[in-house]
Design a protein around this motif. Structure first.
Motif, PDB file in Angstrom:
ATOM      1  N   VAL A  41       3.910  -4.014  -6.836  1.00  0.00           N
ATOM      2  CA  VAL A  41       5.191  -3.536  -6.781  1.00  0.00           C
ATOM      3  C   VAL A  41       5.838  -2.306  -5.748  1.00  0.00           C
ATOM      4  O   VAL A  41       4.930  -1.603  -5.454  1.00  0.00           O
ATOM      5  N   TYR A  42       6.885  -2.362  -5.253  1.00  0.00           N
ATOM      6  CA  TYR A  42       7.671  -1.268  -4.550  1.00  0.00           C
ATOM      7  C   TYR A  42       8.879  -1.015  -4.622  1.00  0.00           C
ATOM      8  O   TYR A  42       9.735  -2.003  -4.869  1.00  0.00           O
ATOM      9  N   VAL A  43       9.121   0.170  -4.659  1.00  0.00           N
ATOM     10  CA  VAL A  43      10.552   0.584  -5.175  1.00  0.00           C
ATOM     11  C   VAL A  43      11.218   1.158  -4.068  1.00  0.00           C
ATOM     12  O   VAL A  43      10.899   2.332  -3.620  1.00  0.00           O
ATOM     13  N   ASP A  44      12.267   0.457  -3.293  1.00  0.00           N
ATOM     14  CA  ASP A  44      12.897   0.952  -2.112  1.00  0.00           C
ATOM     15  C   ASP A  44      14.141   1.820  -2.573  1.00  0.00           C
ATOM     16  O   ASP A  44      15.296   1.114  -2.321  1.00  0.00           O
ATOM     17  N   VAL A  45      13.979   3.096  -2.943  1.00  0.00           N
ATOM     18  CA  VAL A  45      15.088   3.635  -3.565  1.00  0.00           C
ATOM     19  C   VAL A  45      15.977   4.247  -2.116  1.00  0.00           C
ATOM     20  O   VAL A  45      17.371   4.191  -2.319  1.00  0.00           O
ATOM     21  N   ARG A  46      15.433   3.857  -1.126  1.00  0.00           N
ATOM     22  CA  ARG A  46      16.400   4.052   0.300  1.00  0.00           C
ATOM     23  C   ARG A  46      17.401   3.122   0.319  1.00  0.00           C
ATOM     24  O   ARG A  46      18.261   3.489   1.024  1.00  0.00           O
ATOM     25  N   ARG A  47      17.309   2.026  -0.147  1.00  0.00           N
ATOM     26  CA  ARG A  47      18.590   0.905  -0.134  1.00  0.00           C
ATOM     27  C   ARG A  47      19.373   1.436  -0.821  1.00  0.00           C
ATOM     28  O   ARG A  47      20.956   1.219  -0.370  1.00  0.00           O
ATOM     29  N   PHE A  96      10.809   7.692 -11.242  1.00  0.00           N
ATOM     30  CA  PHE A  96       9.329   8.146 -11.220  1.00  0.00           C
ATOM     31  C   PHE A  96       8.534   7.248 -11.892  1.00  0.00           C
ATOM     32  O   PHE A  96       9.155   6.544 -12.869  1.00  0.00           O
ATOM     33  N   TYR A  97       7.512   6.698 -11.201  1.00  0.00           N
ATOM     34  CA  TYR A  97       6.617   5.511 -11.691  1.00  0.00           C
ATOM     35  C   TYR A  97       6.282   5.596 -12.992  1.00  0.00           C
ATOM     36  O   TYR A  97       6.307   4.673 -13.590  1.00  0.00           O
ATOM     37  N   GLY A  98       5.821   6.857 -13.508  1.00  0.00           N
ATOM     38  CA  GLY A  98       5.568   7.115 -14.940  1.00  0.00           C
ATOM     39  C   GLY A  98       4.257   6.070 -15.327  1.00  0.00           C
ATOM     40  O   GLY A  98       4.122   5.869 -16.726  1.00  0.00           O
ATOM     41  N   THR A 103       0.761  -1.106   0.030  1.00  0.00           N
ATOM     42  CA  THR A 103      -0.119   0.039   0.057  1.00  0.00           C
ATOM     43  C   THR A 103       1.073   1.121   0.065  1.00  0.00           C
ATOM     44  O   THR A 103       1.982   1.309   0.853  1.00  0.00           O
ATOM     45  N   PHE A 104       0.648   2.229  -1.038  1.00  0.00           N
ATOM     46  CA  PHE A 104       1.452   3.439  -0.914  1.00  0.00           C
ATOM     47  C   PHE A 104       1.052   4.396  -0.109  1.00  0.00           C
ATOM     48  O   PHE A 104      -0.174   4.323   0.298  1.00  0.00           O
ATOM     49  N   THR A 105       1.853   5.379   0.034  1.00  0.00           N
ATOM     50  CA  THR A 105       1.461   6.714   0.967  1.00  0.00           C
ATOM     51  C   THR A 105      -0.200   7.094   0.641  1.00  0.00           C
ATOM     52  O   THR A 105      -0.760   7.692   1.294  1.00  0.00           O
ATOM     53  N   SER A 106       0.051   7.274  -0.868  1.00  0.00           N
ATOM     54  CA  SER A 106      -1.230   8.037  -1.313  1.00  0.00           C
ATOM     55  C   SER A 106      -2.348   6.873  -1.352  1.00  0.00           C
ATOM     56  O   SER A 106      -3.582   7.285  -1.854  1.00  0.00           O
ATOM     57  N   GLU A 125      13.648  14.412  -3.970  1.00  0.00           N
ATOM     58  CA  GLU A 125      12.951  13.090  -3.392  1.00  0.00           C
ATOM     59  C   GLU A 125      13.541  12.116  -3.960  1.00  0.00           C
ATOM     60  O   GLU A 125      14.186  11.911  -5.218  1.00  0.00           O
ATOM     61  N   ASP A 126      13.362  10.705  -3.061  1.00  0.00           N
ATOM     62  CA  ASP A 126      13.702   9.517  -3.819  1.00  0.00           C
ATOM     63  C   ASP A 126      13.068   9.284  -4.978  1.00  0.00           C
ATOM     64  O   ASP A 126      13.427   8.592  -6.185  1.00  0.00           O
ATOM     65  N   LEU A 127      11.600   9.384  -4.622  1.00  0.00           N
ATOM     66  CA  LEU A 127      10.899   8.752  -5.676  1.00  0.00           C
ATOM     67  C   LEU A 127       9.440   9.227  -5.866  1.00  0.00           C
ATOM     68  O   LEU A 127       9.360  10.242  -4.940  1.00  0.00           O
ATOM     69  N   ALA A 128       8.843   9.265  -7.034  1.00  0.00           N
ATOM     70  CA  ALA A 128       7.306  10.084  -7.125  1.00  0.00           C
ATOM     71  C   ALA A 128       6.708   8.717  -7.787  1.00  0.00           C
ATOM     72  O   ALA A 128       6.961   7.915  -8.889  1.00  0.00           O
ATOM     73  N   THR A 129       5.443   8.640  -7.216  1.00  0.00           N
ATOM     74  CA  THR A 129       4.562   7.677  -7.750  1.00  0.00           C
ATOM     75  C   THR A 129       3.503   8.627  -8.371  1.00  0.00           C
ATOM     76  O   THR A 129       3.663   8.907  -9.632  1.00  0.00           O
ATOM     77  N   ASP A 130       2.175   9.208  -7.757  1.00  0.00           N
ATOM     78  CA  ASP A 130       1.400  10.120  -8.372  1.00  0.00           C
ATOM     79  C   ASP A 130       2.054  11.537  -8.171  1.00  0.00           C
ATOM     80  O   ASP A 130       1.309  12.570  -8.706  1.00  0.00           O
TER      81      ASP A 130
HETATM   82  O1  ORO Z   1       4.021   5.560  -2.572  1.00  0.00           O
HETATM   83  C1  ORO Z   1       4.908   4.929  -1.810  1.00  0.00           C
HETATM   84  O2  ORO Z   1       4.643   5.063  -0.558  1.00  0.00           O
HETATM   85  C2  ORO Z   1       6.004   4.372  -2.274  1.00  0.00           C
HETATM   86  C3  ORO Z   1       5.941   3.799  -3.410  1.00  0.00           C
HETATM   87  C4  ORO Z   1       7.170   3.013  -3.585  1.00  0.00           C
HETATM   88  O3  ORO Z   1       7.405   2.242  -4.722  1.00  0.00           O
HETATM   89  N1  ORO Z   1       8.312   3.160  -2.863  1.00  0.00           N
HETATM   90  C5  ORO Z   1       8.316   3.967  -1.762  1.00  0.00           C
HETATM   91  O4  ORO Z   1       9.122   4.001  -1.121  1.00  0.00           O
HETATM   92  N2  ORO Z   1       7.031   4.671  -1.371  1.00  0.00           N
END
Ligand code: ORO
Ligand code: PRP
Length: 231
Positions: free
Chosen positions: A46-52, A166-168, A37-40, A135-140
């Motif tokens: 799928v989940y992308v953990d750019v923090r790693r 960016f999810y795209g 489940t995403f923040t939004s 930021e690390d990433l953007a979904t919407d």
């Molecule tokens: O929207 C999020 O919460 C989210 C999605 C994702 O793929 N990775 C992440 O770190 N956060």
């Protein structure tokens, strides 16, 4: 990738190595039961953990160098005056980019602290400074709008944001950001990662089909799996 009408083009730094790095360091997760489940509020397989990436010095150096190139910034030559990271995952990337561009750094809280200065912006922001949001990433992109608005309320000029990934896939995400005066620069999207994942046979066939179904229609997939159902 579509260019939002009437605004500058999103700057797609298109760095294929970034997608390969994310796969190699295990930042790309896929799971069905339960879905992520995403923040939004979107449900996703799928989940992308750019923090790693923070734990991989050579790889993060590559990504920061690619980001500085895509943004046209170098010491003594940058199209902005400061770099601001979004709490929490954006903060290390903002620190490294600020260092690469020899610029001041700030960070933005998700919420005002509630006591003390009660601020959302930390660091020394000067009225009228051009600030790059990182930021690390953007979904919407909803978090980008919140961070950019906090910086603007504190007196910054914010017209560009950078994310590594960016999810795209969410309809209208770039257009919504552009309408809010924010152009997005990014190094990789899900379509880059999918191409690399297919080449590396990173997902078993049934999971790959599910991932594709989500990427091609994330709203329907989310709604069918108990997540948010509308933009
Ligand atoms: O929207 C999020 O919460 C989210 C999605 C994702 O793929 N990775 C992440 O770190 N956060
Ligand atoms: O809303 P979007 O702009 O599409 O971006 C998605 C946000 O989700 C993640 O943060 P999260 O809320 O998980 O917080 P964290 O950075 O503190 O881990 C990520 O770091 C982005 O900020």
């Amino acid at each position: 990738m579509a260019t939002p009408a009437g605004m500058g083009a999103p700057a797609y730094g298109a760095d294929p190595e970034t997608a390969r790095i994310l796969l190699r360091i295990g930042a790309i997760g896929a799971r069905l039961d339960p879905p992520f489940t995403f923040t939004s509020g979107w449900a996703s397989p799928v989940y992308v953990d750019v923090r790693r990436l923070i734990s991989y010095p050579a790889e993060r150096r590559h990504v920061i160098a690619a980001a500085a190139r895509a943004l046209g910034c170098a010491p003594g030559r940058a199209p902005f005056d400061a770099v601001a990271g979004g709490e929490t995952a954006g903060i290390p990337y903002a620190a490294w980019l600020a260092e690469a561009c020899a610029l001041p750094m700030l960070y933005v809280r998700k919420q005002a602290k509630g006591f003390g200065r009660n601020a959302r912006i930390e660091g020394n922001l000067h009225e009228g400074e051009r600030v790059l949001l990182v930021e690390d990433l953007a979904t919407d992109g909803a978090s980008k709008l919140s961070f950019a608005n906090a910086l603007r309320e504190a007196g910054a000029i914010v017209d560009r944001a950078f994310v590594v990934f960016f999810y795209g896939i969410f309809p209208g995400a770039l257009a919504t950001l552009a309408e809010a005066g924010l152009n997005l620069t990014f190094l990789a999207t899900w379509w880059d990662v999918l191409r690399e994942a297919e080449a590396a046979q990173a997902f078993p066939a049934p999971m790959l089909a599910e991932v594709r179904a989500f990427l091609e229609n994330p709203i329907a997939w989310s709604a069918a799996h108990g997540g948010r159902a509308a933009l």
